[in-house]
Motif scaffolding. Structure first.
Motif, mmCIF file in Angstrom:
data_model
loop_
_atom_site.group_PDB
_atom_site.id
_atom_site.type_symbol
_atom_site.label_atom_id
_atom_site.label_comp_id
_atom_site.label_asym_id
_atom_site.label_seq_id
_atom_site.Cartn_x
_atom_site.Cartn_y
_atom_site.Cartn_z
ATOM 1 N N ASP A 181 0.857 -1.180 0.000
ATOM 2 C CA ASP A 181 0.000 0.000 0.000
ATOM 3 C C ASP A 181 0.894 1.231 0.000
ATOM 4 O O ASP A 181 1.615 1.476 0.969
ATOM 5 N N LEU A 182 0.870 1.956 -1.084
ATOM 6 C CA LEU A 182 1.664 3.181 -1.213
ATOM 7 C C LEU A 182 0.694 4.357 -1.175
ATOM 8 O O LEU A 182 0.026 4.651 -2.159
ATOM 9 N N PRO A 183 0.574 5.029 -0.019
ATOM 10 C CA PRO A 183 -0.423 6.082 0.117
ATOM 11 C C PRO A 183 -0.252 7.183 -0.912
ATOM 12 O O PRO A 183 0.855 7.538 -1.302
ATOM 13 N N ALA A 184 -1.390 7.707 -1.370
ATOM 14 C CA ALA A 184 -1.362 8.727 -2.418
ATOM 15 C C ALA A 184 -1.954 10.050 -1.951
ATOM 16 O O ALA A 184 -2.087 10.978 -2.733
ATOM 17 N N THR A 199 5.925 9.140 -1.796
ATOM 18 C CA THR A 199 5.499 7.841 -2.313
ATOM 19 C C THR A 199 6.664 7.116 -2.965
ATOM 20 O O THR A 199 6.853 5.908 -2.763
ATOM 21 N N ALA A 200 7.467 7.844 -3.736
ATOM 22 C CA ALA A 200 8.632 7.238 -4.387
ATOM 23 C C ALA A 200 9.636 6.744 -3.359
ATOM 24 O O ALA A 200 10.242 5.678 -3.518
ATOM 25 N N ALA A 201 9.820 7.515 -2.282
ATOM 26 C CA ALA A 201 10.765 7.109 -1.244
ATOM 27 C C ALA A 201 10.291 5.851 -0.530
ATOM 28 O O ALA A 201 11.074 4.947 -0.229
ATOM 29 N N LEU A 202 8.974 5.772 -0.262
ATOM 30 C CA LEU A 202 8.425 4.569 0.373
ATOM 31 C C LEU A 202 8.578 3.353 -0.525
ATOM 32 O O LEU A 202 8.923 2.265 -0.067
ATOM 33 N N VAL A 208 14.170 -2.079 -1.514
ATOM 34 C CA VAL A 208 15.427 -2.487 -0.868
ATOM 35 C C VAL A 208 15.175 -3.675 0.050
ATOM 36 O O VAL A 208 15.953 -4.639 0.076
ATOM 37 N N ARG A 209 14.079 -3.640 0.811
ATOM 38 C CA ARG A 209 13.749 -4.771 1.700
ATOM 39 C C ARG A 209 13.506 -6.041 0.894
ATOM 40 O O ARG A 209 13.943 -7.131 1.277
ATOM 41 N N GLY A 232 1.938 -0.934 -6.284
ATOM 42 C CA GLY A 232 0.838 -0.466 -5.462
ATOM 43 C C GLY A 232 -0.473 -1.151 -5.797
ATOM 44 O O GLY A 232 -1.494 -0.918 -5.144
ATOM 45 N N TRP A 233 -0.465 -2.005 -6.818
ATOM 46 C CA TRP A 233 -1.672 -2.760 -7.183
ATOM 47 C C TRP A 233 -1.957 -3.816 -6.115
ATOM 48 O O TRP A 233 -1.031 -4.319 -5.462
#
Length: 286
Positions: A181-184, A199-202, A208-209, A232-233
Motif C-alpha cells: 500500500d503506497l499512500p497517495a 510515495t517514491a521514497a516509500l 530495498v527490503r 501499489g496494485w
C-alpha cells in the motif's frame, strides 16, 4: 527427492493439457511422468495378473501414446487408482513432491468451479500443485518469465525455493512481485518533500527490503536472472496481469499449524486461480 512428475488424467481436454505440460516438465528435468487416472470402485480380487489398462479410458491411453511418440525416451507410466480422486491424487503428488492438474475456467471471467477436484486438491495438498488450463502452451516451457508473488515481511522459503528452481529449470528470468500500500494522499513530514516524492521514497525503501530478502536465494541460484518489483496494485491483480506474458505464476498458500477442517487458499491465490492467463503453481508454506 522427486523422481517423477505426477499428473491427474481423466480423458478431458483440461487433463490432456496438464499431461502435456507435465510431460515436457518431466522431460526437461530428466524425471519420469506418472499419469494417474483416479476414481471408481476397487477391482475384484483375482489370482490372475490384472491388466491395469482395462480400467483406463481410451482417451487416456491415446494421450499416453501421443506423449511417448512426441517425447522419445520419456519414461511414462499410466495407472488407475480407485477411490476418492482428491485423496488419490494428493497422495500420489505428495509422494513425489508435486502434482499437476488440469482445471476448467482458468482465465477470463468464468473462474474455477468451486468444489472441483482441482480446487479441493490445491487447498488440501501438502505439496505444490500446478494447475494448467486447456489451451495453455503444451510444451510447459513457453517463452516468458516465471513470476512469483511474495511478502518480504514474512517470505515463504518454500515458495521462493520452488520459484527459483522452476526458473533455473527453464533458463527463464524470475520476476518477483510484492504488493504494498503506497499512500497517495497528503502528508505532513519534517522533510521538504512533495507527496509524489514521499510515495517514491516509500516504494524505494520497500524495494530495498525485497532485494535483501532475495539476496540469499540469488547466491544459491546465480544462474537465475531476477527482477524485483514493488507495486501499489492489489497482489491478485498484479499477478493476474503479469500472467499474460509469464510461463508460470507461483503463489503461496499459508498452512497454519492447527489445520482447519476446511483449508482455504487465501484471497490472493483464489483470485489468481480464477483469472490467470497461464499455468499457476500453488505452494504451501508455514
Amino acid at each position: 527427492m522427486s523422481h517423477a512428475v505426477v499428473v491427474g488424467v481423466d480423458g478431458s481436454e483440461q487433463s490432456a493439457a496438464a499431461a502435456e505440460w507435465a510431460a515436457y516438465q518431466a522431460h526437461r528435468s530428466g524425471m519420469a511422468l506418472r499419469m494417474i487416472h483416479a476414481g471408481g470402485a476397487e477391482p475384484e480380487l483375482s489370482a490372475a495378473p490384472v491388466d491395469q489398462t482395462q480400467s483406463l479410458p481410451r482417451a487416456v491411453l491415446a494421450l499416453r501414446g501421443h506423449l511417448v511418440e512426441v517425447l522419445p525416451g520419456l519414461d511414462v507410466s499410466c495407472e488407475h487408482v480407485p477411490g476418492s480422486p482428491v485423496h488419490a491424487l494428493i497422495a500420489a503428488g505428495e509422494r513425489e513432491g508435486q502434482l499437476v492438474l488440469g482445471s476448467r475456467g482458468l482465465g477470463g471471467l468464468t473462474g474455477l468451479v468451486l468444489g472441483s477436484v482441482a480446487l479441493r486438491a490445491t487447498a488440501h495438498a501438502a505439496c505444490p500443485v500446478i494447475l494448467v488450463r486447456a489451451g495453455a502452451d503444451g510444451q510447459g516451457g513457453a517463452p516468458g518469465d516465471v513470476v512469483v508473488g511474495v511478502d518480504s515481511s514474512r517470505p515463504g522459503a518454500e515458495v521462493l525455493a520452488f520459484a527459483f528452481e522452476k526458473a533455473a529449470e527453464r533458463g527463464a528470468n524470475l520476476r518477483v512481485l510484492e504488493s504494498r500500500d503506497l499512500p497517495a494522499g497528503g502528508y505532513v513530514t519534517a522533510a521538504p518533500l512533495d507527496p509524489p516524492q514521499i510515495t517514491a521514497a516509500l516504494a524505494a525503501a520497500a524495494l530495498v527490503r525485497l532485494q535483501d530478502t532475495l539476496t540469499p536465494w540469488q547466491k544459491k541460484f546465480p544462474e537465475v536472472s531476477v527482477e524485483a518489483e514493488v507495486t501499489g496494485w492489489p497482489a491478485g491483480n498484479a499477478l493476474v496481469e503479469a500472467s499474460r506474458s509469464a510461463s508460470l505464476v507461483v503463489v503461496g498458500r499459508r498452512t497454519p499449524r492447527n489445520r482447519p477442517a476446511v483449508p482455504g487458499l487465501g484471497t490472493v491465490a483464489h483470485a489468481v486461480l480464477h483469472h490467470t492467463h497461464g499455468p499457476v503453481a500453488v505452494v504451501p508454506h508455514d
